[in-house]
Design a protein around this motif. Structure first.
Motif, mmCIF file in Angstrom:
data_model
loop_
_atom_site.group_PDB
_atom_site.id
_atom_site.type_symbol
_atom_site.label_atom_id
_atom_site.label_comp_id
_atom_site.label_asym_id
_atom_site.label_seq_id
_atom_site.Cartn_x
_atom_site.Cartn_y
_atom_site.Cartn_z
ATOM 1 N N GLY A 104 10.832 11.309 -15.799
ATOM 2 C CA GLY A 104 9.583 11.342 -15.026
ATOM 3 C C GLY A 104 8.476 10.552 -15.705
ATOM 4 N N TYR A 122 6.851 7.070 -14.207
ATOM 5 C CA TYR A 122 5.421 6.966 -13.938
ATOM 6 C C TYR A 122 4.813 5.798 -14.699
ATOM 7 N N SER A 168 3.677 19.698 -18.906
ATOM 8 C CA SER A 168 3.381 19.253 -17.545
ATOM 9 C C SER A 168 1.879 19.048 -17.343
ATOM 10 N N THR A 192 0.231 15.576 -16.230
ATOM 11 C CA THR A 192 -0.596 15.527 -15.020
ATOM 12 C C THR A 192 -1.992 15.012 -15.345
ATOM 13 N N ARG A 222 3.062 14.737 -7.792
ATOM 14 C CA ARG A 222 4.325 15.236 -8.356
ATOM 15 C C ARG A 222 4.056 16.029 -9.632
ATOM 16 N N ALA A 255 2.638 19.343 -8.567
ATOM 17 C CA ALA A 255 3.717 20.179 -8.034
ATOM 18 C C ALA A 255 4.547 20.769 -9.177
ATOM 19 N N THR A 256 4.887 19.944 -10.143
ATOM 20 C CA THR A 256 5.676 20.407 -11.282
ATOM 21 C C THR A 256 4.922 21.472 -12.057
ATOM 22 N N THR A 295 10.804 20.517 -6.646
ATOM 23 C CA THR A 295 9.628 19.688 -6.943
ATOM 24 C C THR A 295 9.334 18.700 -5.826
ATOM 25 N N SER A 296 10.348 18.052 -5.299
ATOM 26 C CA SER A 296 10.120 17.072 -4.224
ATOM 27 C C SER A 296 9.546 17.741 -2.980
ATOM 28 N N THR A 351 5.943 18.669 -3.666
ATOM 29 C CA THR A 351 5.163 17.423 -3.648
ATOM 30 C C THR A 351 4.900 16.983 -2.211
ATOM 31 N N ARG A 375 1.333 16.523 -0.454
ATOM 32 C CA ARG A 375 0.976 15.233 0.163
ATOM 33 C C ARG A 375 0.451 15.455 1.589
#
Length: 194
Positions: A53, A57, A110, A114, A140, A143-144, A172-173, A176, A180
């Motif tokens: 991840g 990013y 996390s 973030t 993301r 969310a995590t 997580t997806s 997310t 969104r």
């Protein structure tokens, strides 16, 4: 740093192997140290996902500033710290305080990532050419972080859940995507009320 952290994960297994007696059957040895093996596999998987991840990013970041450097150092600290609670899992297993400590380190990691995402999003001068706000969205990461909070509460407070609460990361997806939708609907709701 990731390679060092992963290497440190295996040291309790190496120590256990060094303490094994030749007369002990291999199956007994593996059974006696199953918590250490479980902890190694769990942390290897977690660090791998976190690293992927982070790498995914940062491929959209072209320049570094003090904030990126500090954010990355803070994130790195949490990754390098992770072998310590991993080693403790071999001793304390699924003790709820141990579960909370382990997931707590992941939560702080996390939060660091973030924060780094928010920092980069607010500074387009750091973006790689062709990258967009969508690529650099912290959703993301948010969310995590939310999932780690829920996992921490479940794993630390509900008997029998333990590390299984980390299975929530598979969502997580989906979380997310919900975030969104919420973010995209906010401007329309504000425009509709004027």
């Amino acid at each position: 740093c990731i390679a060092i952290a992963v290497t440190l994960l295996v040291l309790p297994l190496v120590d256990a192997a060094g303490e094994a007696e030749k007369s002990q059957h291999l199956g007994d040895f593996l059974h006696d140290h199953q918590d250490r093996f479980w902890a190694f596999l769990l942390s290897f998987a977690v660090i791998s996902v976190i690293w992927l991840g982070h790498h995914s990013y940062l491929q959209h970041v072209a320049a570094l500033d003090r904030g990126v450097a500090i954010g990355t150092l803070a994130w790195t600290f949490t990754i390098v710290l992770l072998p310590f609670p991993t080693a403790l899992i071999g001793t304390y297993g699924s003790d709820r305080a141990m579960v909370a400590a382990y997931i707590g380190v992941l939560l702080v990691s996390s939060l660091c990532m973030t924060s780094l995402m928010v920092h980069v999003l607010r500074r387009p001068a750091l973006w790689k050419e062709g990258s967009t706000a969508e690529h650099l969205s912290p959703l993301r990461g948010i969310a995590t972080t939310l999932i780690y909070v829920v996992a921490l509460l479940l794993g630390g407070l509900v008997p029998g859940v333990g590390y299984y609460s980390l299975v929530l990361l598979s969502q997580t997806s989906r979380v997310t995507a919900v975030l969104r939708k919420v973010v995209r609907s906010r401007p329309r709701a504000a425009a509709g009320s004027s």
